[in-house]
Design a protein around this motif. Structure first.
Motif, PDB file in Angstrom:
ATOM      1  N   PHE A  76      57.261 -26.319 -15.369  1.00 45.81           N
ATOM      2  CA  PHE A  76      56.679 -26.649 -14.075  1.00 45.81           C
ATOM      3  C   PHE A  76      55.790 -25.514 -13.579  1.00 45.81           C
ATOM      4  O   PHE A  76      54.671 -25.736 -13.118  1.00 45.81           O
ATOM      5  N   ALA A  77      56.277 -24.281 -13.694  1.00 48.77           N
ATOM      6  CA  ALA A  77      55.461 -23.123 -13.308  1.00 48.77           C
ATOM      7  C   ALA A  77      54.214 -23.037 -14.183  1.00 48.77           C
ATOM      8  O   ALA A  77      53.144 -22.648 -13.709  1.00 48.77           O
ATOM      9  N   ALA A  78      54.326 -23.408 -15.439  1.00 47.31           N
ATOM     10  CA  ALA A  78      53.179 -23.380 -16.347  1.00 47.31           C
ATOM     11  C   ALA A  78      52.074 -24.311 -15.859  1.00 47.31           C
ATOM     12  O   ALA A  78      50.888 -23.972 -15.937  1.00 47.31           O
ATOM     13  N   LEU A  79      52.451 -25.457 -15.336  1.00 47.61           N
ATOM     14  CA  LEU A  79      51.474 -26.395 -14.799  1.00 47.61           C
ATOM     15  C   LEU A  79      50.782 -25.794 -13.574  1.00 47.61           C
ATOM     16  O   LEU A  79      49.561 -25.845 -13.447  1.00 47.61           O
ATOM     17  N   LEU A  80      51.552 -25.197 -12.689  1.00 46.53           N
ATOM     18  CA  LEU A  80      50.989 -24.604 -11.480  1.00 46.53           C
ATOM     19  C   LEU A  80      50.085 -23.413 -11.788  1.00 46.53           C
ATOM     20  O   LEU A  80      49.143 -23.137 -11.049  1.00 46.53           O
ATOM     21  N   ARG A  81      50.373 -22.725 -12.871  1.00 47.37           N
ATOM     22  CA  ARG A  81      49.585 -21.540 -13.250  1.00 47.37           C
ATOM     23  C   ARG A  81      48.467 -21.861 -14.234  1.00 47.37           C
ATOM     24  O   ARG A  81      47.844 -20.966 -14.789  1.00 47.37           O
ATOM     25  N   ASN A  82      48.246 -23.153 -14.485  1.00 45.29           N
ATOM     26  CA  ASN A  82      47.207 -23.605 -15.418  1.00 45.29           C
ATOM     27  C   ASN A  82      47.407 -23.093 -16.843  1.00 45.29           C
ATOM     28  O   ASN A  82      46.451 -22.930 -17.579  1.00 45.29           O
ATOM     29  N   ARG A  83      48.637 -22.863 -17.246  1.00 46.88           N
ATOM     30  CA  ARG A  83      48.938 -22.512 -18.637  1.00 46.88           C
ATOM     31  C   ARG A  83      48.980 -23.763 -19.498  1.00 46.88           C
ATOM     32  O   ARG A  83      48.895 -23.687 -20.700  1.00 46.88           O
ATOM     33  N   VAL A  84      49.177 -24.907 -18.857  1.00 44.01           N
ATOM     34  CA  VAL A  84      49.126 -26.195 -19.541  1.00 44.01           C
ATOM     35  C   VAL A  84      48.220 -27.118 -18.739  1.00 44.01           C
ATOM     36  O   VAL A  84      48.064 -26.958 -17.525  1.00 44.01           O
ATOM     37  N   THR A  85      47.609 -28.082 -19.419  1.00 42.83           N
ATOM     38  CA  THR A  85      46.904 -29.152 -18.719  1.00 42.83           C
ATOM     39  C   THR A  85      47.615 -30.454 -19.049  1.00 42.83           C
ATOM     40  O   THR A  85      48.113 -30.635 -20.167  1.00 42.83           O
ATOM     41  N   VAL A  86      47.678 -31.317 -18.073  1.00 44.91           N
ATOM     42  CA  VAL A  86      48.386 -32.585 -18.233  1.00 44.91           C
ATOM     43  C   VAL A  86      47.460 -33.703 -17.774  1.00 44.91           C
ATOM     44  O   VAL A  86      46.889 -33.636 -16.689  1.00 44.91           O
ATOM     45  N   GLU A  87      47.329 -34.722 -18.613  1.00 42.86           N
ATOM     46  CA  GLU A  87      46.552 -35.909 -18.274  1.00 42.86           C
ATOM     47  C   GLU A  87      47.444 -37.130 -18.427  1.00 42.86           C
ATOM     48  O   GLU A  87      48.299 -37.170 -19.306  1.00 42.86           O
ATOM     49  N   GLY A  88      47.230 -38.110 -17.588  1.00 47.66           N
ATOM     50  CA  GLY A  88      48.008 -39.341 -17.693  1.00 47.66           C
ATOM     51  C   GLY A  88      49.178 -39.342 -16.739  1.00 47.66           C
ATOM     52  O   GLY A  88      49.076 -38.830 -15.612  1.00 47.66           O
TER      53      GLY A  88
END
Length: 123
Positions: free
Chosen positions: A80-92
Motif C-alpha cells: 500500500f505504501a508502495a502505491l502511495l510512493r509511486n514505487r508501483v503503478t496500478v491500472e484497472g
C-alpha cells in the motif's frame, strides 16, 4: 530462487481463505528488469489464490521493478505504501490490489494477529 518467485509459487499451496471467499478476479504483475519484463498472473477465486507465469490480460495490472517486489515478498516493503510512493503503478480494478495486503508477509518479526489472539494474547 528469489523472494518474488518463492512468494508466487507459495500462493499455489495456500489453503482456501474464508476472508477471500467473495473475491474473484485476476492481477497481472509486470516486473521490469534491465533487459526484459517478467509477468505473473494471480487468480482469486472463491477463497483460493493461484499464480502462474503468464502474460495474459487481467482485471488489474501492477508494474514495478523486480528488485523492489523482492523486498515486498520478503516483508521488507508494504504494497500500500508502495502505491502511495509511486514505487508501483496500478491500472484497472484497484480493489483487487488492496487484497495483496492480505497475501504478502508482514515485516520480519511481526506476528499474525488472528493467531496471536487465539493463543490468548489479548489486550
Amino acid at each position: 530462487m528469489d523472494p518474488t518467485t518463492e512468494f508466487f509459487e507459495g500462493l499455489n499451496y495456500r489453503p482456501p481463505d474464508p476472508l477471500l471467499r467473495e473475491i474473484r478476479g485476476t492481477i497481472r504483475f509486470e516486473f521490469e528488469s534491465d533487459v526484459d519484463v517478467d509477468t505473473w498472473l494471480l487468480v482469486f477465486s472463491a477463497g483460493s489464490v493461484s499464480a502462474t507465469e503468464s502474460d495474459r490480460p487481467a482485471d488489474c495490472t501492477v508494474r514495478t521493478d523486480r528488485e523492489f517486489f523482492n523486498r515486498v515478498a520478503a516483508g521488507e516493503a508494504n504494497v500500500f505504501a508502495a502505491l502511495l510512493r509511486n514505487r508501483v503503478t496500478v491500472e484497472g480494478n484497484l480493489i483487487l490490489y488492496k487484497y495483496l495486503l492480505h497475501l504478502v508477509p508482514g515485516p520480519p518479526g511481526a506476528h499474525e494477529p488472528r493467531e496471536w489472539v487465539r493463543r490468548g494474547h489479548r489486550r
